[in-house]
Write a protein that holds these residues in place. Structure first.
Motif, PDB file in Angstrom:
ATOM      1  N   CYS A  88      12.569  25.607  -8.254  1.00 38.93           N
ATOM      2  CA  CYS A  88      12.564  26.796  -7.404  1.00 38.93           C
ATOM      3  C   CYS A  88      12.719  28.080  -8.222  1.00 38.93           C
ATOM      4  CB  CYS A  88      13.702  26.716  -6.384  1.00 38.93           C
ATOM      5  SG  CYS A  88      13.432  25.452  -5.113  1.00 38.93           S
TER       6      CYS A  88
ATOM      7  N   ASP B 293      -1.724  31.264  -5.752  1.00 31.48           N
ATOM      8  CA  ASP B 293      -0.466  30.696  -6.239  1.00 31.48           C
ATOM      9  C   ASP B 293       0.398  30.275  -5.051  1.00 31.48           C
ATOM     10  OD1 ASP B 293      -1.496  31.569  -8.613  1.00 31.48           O
ATOM     11  OD2 ASP B 293       0.101  33.013  -9.054  1.00 31.48           O
ATOM     12  N   ALA B 294       1.177  29.217  -5.255  1.00 38.68           N
ATOM     13  CA  ALA B 294       2.173  28.777  -4.273  1.00 38.68           C
ATOM     14  C   ALA B 294       1.559  28.532  -2.893  1.00 38.68           C
ATOM     15  CB  ALA B 294       3.314  29.791  -4.182  1.00 38.68           C
ATOM     16  N   SER B 295       0.451  27.801  -2.869  1.00 38.06           N
ATOM     17  CA  SER B 295      -0.254  27.541  -1.611  1.00 38.06           C
ATOM     18  C   SER B 295       0.193  26.257  -0.909  1.00 38.06           C
ATOM     19  CB  SER B 295      -1.762  27.446  -1.866  1.00 38.06           C
ATOM     20  OG  SER B 295      -2.304  28.676  -2.253  1.00 38.06           O
TER      21      SER B 295
ATOM     22  N   LYS C 105       4.157  25.441  -4.238  1.00 42.48           N
ATOM     23  CA  LYS C 105       5.244  26.351  -3.908  1.00 42.48           C
ATOM     24  C   LYS C 105       6.481  25.985  -4.724  1.00 42.48           C
ATOM     25  CE  LYS C 105       3.717  26.779   0.925  1.00 42.48           C
ATOM     26  NZ  LYS C 105       4.087  26.531   2.339  1.00 42.48           N
TER      27      LYS C 105
ATOM     28  N   GLY D 282       8.059  22.611  -4.497  1.00 45.80           N
ATOM     29  CA  GLY D 282       7.003  21.688  -4.091  1.00 45.80           C
ATOM     30  C   GLY D 282       6.928  20.466  -4.985  1.00 45.80           C
TER      31      GLY D 282
ATOM     32  N   LYS E  94       3.764  19.803   6.435  1.00 45.31           N
ATOM     33  CA  LYS E  94       3.656  20.285   5.057  1.00 45.31           C
ATOM     34  C   LYS E  94       2.188  20.516   4.686  1.00 45.31           C
ATOM     35  CE  LYS E  94       8.106  19.734   4.324  1.00 45.31           C
ATOM     36  NZ  LYS E  94       8.600  18.645   3.467  1.00 45.31           N
TER      37      LYS E  94
ATOM     38  N   ASP F 163       2.794  22.646  -0.357  1.00 46.51           N
ATOM     39  CA  ASP F 163       4.100  21.987  -0.471  1.00 46.51           C
ATOM     40  C   ASP F 163       4.006  20.721  -1.317  1.00 46.51           C
ATOM     41  OD1 ASP F 163       5.765  23.590   1.528  1.00 46.51           O
ATOM     42  OD2 ASP F 163       4.039  23.014   2.751  1.00 46.51           O
TER      43      ASP F 163
END
Length: 301
Positions: free
Chosen positions: A299, A123-125, A153, A156, A61, A127
């Motif tokens: 999510c 963004d969303a880099s 993410k 995450g 992760k 876990d």
């Protein structure tokens, strides 16, 4: 009424450059032995850190740690399989973490001096975002929480430790005992006695007297005293949070969960010797100093 000027990120970073976490108890040194000594001290005082990290699924992760400090937690994250990135306001902390990784052959993706109020990641880099005892040192913590949400993410997880408002350390030690006891410092021999009882360096204790002479009664106002009574007389900012306040702070996240640990027995010498370990564990789970907060980025919204 004069408005209080909040410290900048640079001022906060400078403080931690000069006063590494734990340095009053394990003096900074070089080499592998120093890190082993520091980690043994830290995890003896706070064994719940290992418990919390061991519960995380980190293998493979991408993990961001905000505030690497001396690197004890970061090493455990890496050893648990995390693809690790660490940031800190303090260049000295980042340099120390790089040296730790070199000495112990610990792989990492990035180690950078960076302000968590404005993370330089897409963004969303990640876990998982992990931060132990760091966020409460920023007066702009809301910005950091927004950045954590952004770089996580979907699905995450974040894991954060904050100082706990509803704790014995805050209500009893900081608000009452330490402020009342402050005046004992003017008596001959008392700073040395307190140093021996609490394990703090005598010169650190005497700095409180110097601050008093410079600032007067304002020094003992709770909004000021809280910072000085948590991480040293030169600390520029600390805050405390209740579960309710933490829930509001992290309200963008789902599945919020809380755990409380750590009586901070150093501030209660009698607790250390007179109360059974089982009772101390019960007290810590309700009125401990460390409030752990966990949650997930949904999510789909």
């Amino acid at each position: 009424m004069k408005r209080k000027i909040l410290p900048s990120a640079e001022e906060i970073g400078t403080f931690w450059d000069k006063h590494p976490v734990g340095a009053d108890f394990v003096p900074p040194a070089e080499g592998k032995e120093y890190f082993l000594t520091y980690d043994a001290f830290k995890f003896k005082q706070e064994p719940h850190i290992l418990k919390e990290i061991n519960h995380l699924d980190l293998r493979g992760k991408r993990v961001l740690e905000i505030g690497v400090g001396q690197g004890a937690e970061g090493q455990k994250l890496i050893e648990a399989g995390a693809l690790y990135t660490g940031i800190d306001l303090s260049p000295a902390n980042i340099a120390r973490m790089k040296e730790r990784c070199r000495l112990f052959s610990l792989p990492y993706e990035e180690l950078k001096v960076m302000n968590a109020e404005d993370l330089a990641f897409p963004d969303a880099s990640f876990d998982l975002v992990f931060s132990h005892g760091v966020l409460h040192h920023s007066p702009r913590i809301q910005k950091i929480v927004k950045e954590i949400f952004r770089v996580l993410k979907p699905g995450g997880m974040f894991v954060v430790m904050l100082y706990h408002r509803h704790s014995l350390n805050y209500y009893l030690s900081i608000k009452i005992l330490r402020r009342v006891g402050f005046f004992l410092l003017f008596l001959p021999g008392v700073p040395r006695l307190i140093s021996r009882l609490m394990g703090e360096k005598e010169d650190r204790i005497r700095k409180h007297l110097n601050n008093w002479r410079r600032e007067g009664w304002r020094y003992l106002k709770l909004e000021n005293w809280l910072s000085r009574a948590t991480d040293g007389p030169e600390n520029v900012y600390s805050a405390v949070f209740s579960r309710k306040e933490a829930r509001k702070l992290f309200n963008a996240f789902d599945n919020l969960a809380f755990s409380v640990y750590h009586l901070n027995e150093r501030h209660f010498p009698l607790v250390r010797h007179l109360i059974p370990a089982r009772l101390k564990k019960i007290l810590a789970a309700r009125w401990g100093w460390h409030l752990w907060v966990r949650g997930h980025k949904q999510c789909f919204r």
